[in-house]
Motif scaffolding. Sequence first.
Motif, PDB file in Angstrom:
ATOM      1  N   ILE A  49       0.831  -1.205   0.000  1.00 28.08           N
ATOM      2  CA  ILE A  49       0.000   0.000   0.000  1.00 28.08           C
ATOM      3  C   ILE A  49       0.867   1.257   0.000  1.00 28.08           C
ATOM      4  O   ILE A  49       0.581   2.222  -0.709  1.00 28.08           O
ATOM      5  CB  ILE A  49      -0.962  -0.023   1.205  1.00 28.08           C
ATOM      6  CG1 ILE A  49      -1.987  -1.135   1.020  1.00 28.08           C
ATOM      7  CG2 ILE A  49      -1.660   1.323   1.382  1.00 28.08           C
ATOM      8  CD1 ILE A  49      -2.817  -1.410   2.251  1.00 28.08           C
ATOM      9  N   GLY A  50       1.954   1.246   0.774  1.00 31.80           N
ATOM     10  CA  GLY A  50       2.847   2.405   0.825  1.00 31.80           C
ATOM     11  C   GLY A  50       3.504   2.685  -0.513  1.00 31.80           C
ATOM     12  O   GLY A  50       3.584   3.847  -0.951  1.00 31.80           O
ATOM     13  N   VAL A  51       3.995   1.663  -1.176  1.00 32.89           N
ATOM     14  CA  VAL A  51       4.632   1.847  -2.485  1.00 32.89           C
ATOM     15  C   VAL A  51       3.595   2.296  -3.511  1.00 32.89           C
ATOM     16  O   VAL A  51       3.877   3.162  -4.358  1.00 32.89           O
ATOM     17  CB  VAL A  51       5.354   0.551  -2.924  1.00 32.89           C
ATOM     18  CG1 VAL A  51       5.786   0.626  -4.364  1.00 32.89           C
ATOM     19  CG2 VAL A  51       6.545   0.283  -2.021  1.00 32.89           C
ATOM     20  N   THR A  52       2.391   1.748  -3.426  1.00 28.44           N
ATOM     21  CA  THR A  52       1.318   2.176  -4.331  1.00 28.44           C
ATOM     22  C   THR A  52       0.992   3.654  -4.115  1.00 28.44           C
ATOM     23  O   THR A  52       0.841   4.415  -5.082  1.00 28.44           O
ATOM     24  CB  THR A  52       0.065   1.314  -4.124  1.00 28.44           C
ATOM     25  OG1 THR A  52       0.408  -0.053  -4.320  1.00 28.44           O
ATOM     26  CG2 THR A  52      -1.040   1.713  -5.079  1.00 28.44           C
ATOM     27  N   MET A  53       0.906   4.068  -2.865  1.00 32.99           N
ATOM     28  CA  MET A  53       0.642   5.475  -2.571  1.00 32.99           C
ATOM     29  C   MET A  53       1.768   6.359  -3.088  1.00 32.99           C
ATOM     30  O   MET A  53       1.520   7.451  -3.609  1.00 32.99           O
ATOM     31  CB  MET A  53       0.467   5.682  -1.069  1.00 32.99           C
ATOM     32  CG  MET A  53      -0.806   5.125  -0.515  1.00 32.99           C
ATOM     33  SD  MET A  53      -0.902   5.201   1.282  1.00 32.99           S
ATOM     34  CE  MET A  53      -0.908   6.946   1.565  1.00 32.99           C
ATOM     35  N   LEU A  54       2.991   5.890  -2.957  1.00 37.28           N
ATOM     36  CA  LEU A  54       4.140   6.655  -3.444  1.00 37.28           C
ATOM     37  C   LEU A  54       4.085   6.812  -4.958  1.00 37.28           C
ATOM     38  O   LEU A  54       4.283   7.912  -5.491  1.00 37.28           O
ATOM     39  CB  LEU A  54       5.431   5.951  -3.018  1.00 37.28           C
ATOM     40  CG  LEU A  54       6.744   6.592  -3.428  1.00 37.28           C
ATOM     41  CD1 LEU A  54       6.870   7.973  -2.812  1.00 37.28           C
ATOM     42  CD2 LEU A  54       7.901   5.716  -3.002  1.00 37.28           C
ATOM     43  N   ILE A  55       3.800   5.737  -5.668  1.00 29.45           N
ATOM     44  CA  ILE A  55       3.727   5.798  -7.141  1.00 29.45           C
ATOM     45  C   ILE A  55       2.575   6.692  -7.588  1.00 29.45           C
ATOM     46  O   ILE A  55       2.735   7.521  -8.495  1.00 29.45           O
ATOM     47  CB  ILE A  55       3.598   4.373  -7.722  1.00 29.45           C
ATOM     48  CG1 ILE A  55       4.902   3.608  -7.499  1.00 29.45           C
ATOM     49  CG2 ILE A  55       3.240   4.419  -9.193  1.00 29.45           C
ATOM     50  CD1 ILE A  55       4.823   2.137  -7.817  1.00 29.45           C
ATOM     51  N   VAL A  56       1.422   6.564  -6.937  1.00 32.56           N
ATOM     52  CA  VAL A  56       0.279   7.414  -7.287  1.00 32.56           C
ATOM     53  C   VAL A  56       0.613   8.874  -7.007  1.00 32.56           C
ATOM     54  O   VAL A  56       0.273   9.770  -7.795  1.00 32.56           O
ATOM     55  CB  VAL A  56      -0.990   6.969  -6.527  1.00 32.56           C
ATOM     56  CG1 VAL A  56      -2.094   8.000  -6.645  1.00 32.56           C
ATOM     57  CG2 VAL A  56      -1.452   5.623  -7.035  1.00 32.56           C
ATOM     58  N   GLY A  57       1.301   9.143  -5.912  1.00 34.87           N
ATOM     59  CA  GLY A  57       1.692  10.517  -5.586  1.00 34.87           C
ATOM     60  C   GLY A  57       2.664  11.106  -6.584  1.00 34.87           C
ATOM     61  O   GLY A  57       2.662  12.317  -6.830  1.00 34.87           O
ATOM     62  N   VAL A  58       3.507  10.277  -7.176  1.00 34.04           N
ATOM     63  CA  VAL A  58       4.439  10.763  -8.198  1.00 34.04           C
ATOM     64  C   VAL A  58       3.702  10.993  -9.518  1.00 34.04           C
ATOM     65  O   VAL A  58       3.943  11.986 -10.215  1.00 34.04           O
ATOM     66  CB  VAL A  58       5.615   9.772  -8.375  1.00 34.04           C
ATOM     67  CG1 VAL A  58       6.438  10.112  -9.595  1.00 34.04           C
ATOM     68  CG2 VAL A  58       6.483   9.760  -7.128  1.00 34.04           C
ATOM     69  N   ILE A  59       2.796  10.085  -9.882  1.00 31.54           N
ATOM     70  CA  ILE A  59       2.049  10.220 -11.140  1.00 31.54           C
ATOM     71  C   ILE A  59       1.130  11.437 -11.083  1.00 31.54           C
ATOM     72  O   ILE A  59       1.095  12.252 -12.004  1.00 31.54           O
ATOM     73  CB  ILE A  59       1.257   8.929 -11.441  1.00 31.54           C
ATOM     74  CG1 ILE A  59       2.238   7.803 -11.763  1.00 31.54           C
ATOM     75  CG2 ILE A  59       0.288   9.147 -12.592  1.00 31.54           C
ATOM     76  CD1 ILE A  59       1.591   6.442 -11.907  1.00 31.54           C
TER      77      ILE A  59
END
Length: 95
Positions: A49-59
């Motif tokens: 979930i943390g990595v997904t949130m990080l990727i979504v935050g970058v996109i």
Amino acid sequence: MTPSNDDRLVALAARLEHEDPRFARSLSTGQPARPREYRRTGAWWALVIGVTMLIVGVIVPDGLMIAAGLVLSGIAVQLLDPDRRRTGARPSYRR
């Protein structure tokens, strides 16, 4: 066994039941489960979930989402650390 050894075994069983009741029950049924120290499913989910949130935050340029993803990923990595128990998380029991 001497009575003192029996007392030690009873104390050990009681401490095991107190610390990890699921593991103690599974031993008595003959189908052992992994001890609590090796159950890390929640930590893996937090990392995903943390990595997904990080990727979504970058996109989607969102600083709050990036920060939350980094914090959650950091917490998950700490939970996955195999030496976490040895570094002072709990007091050790001595004879």
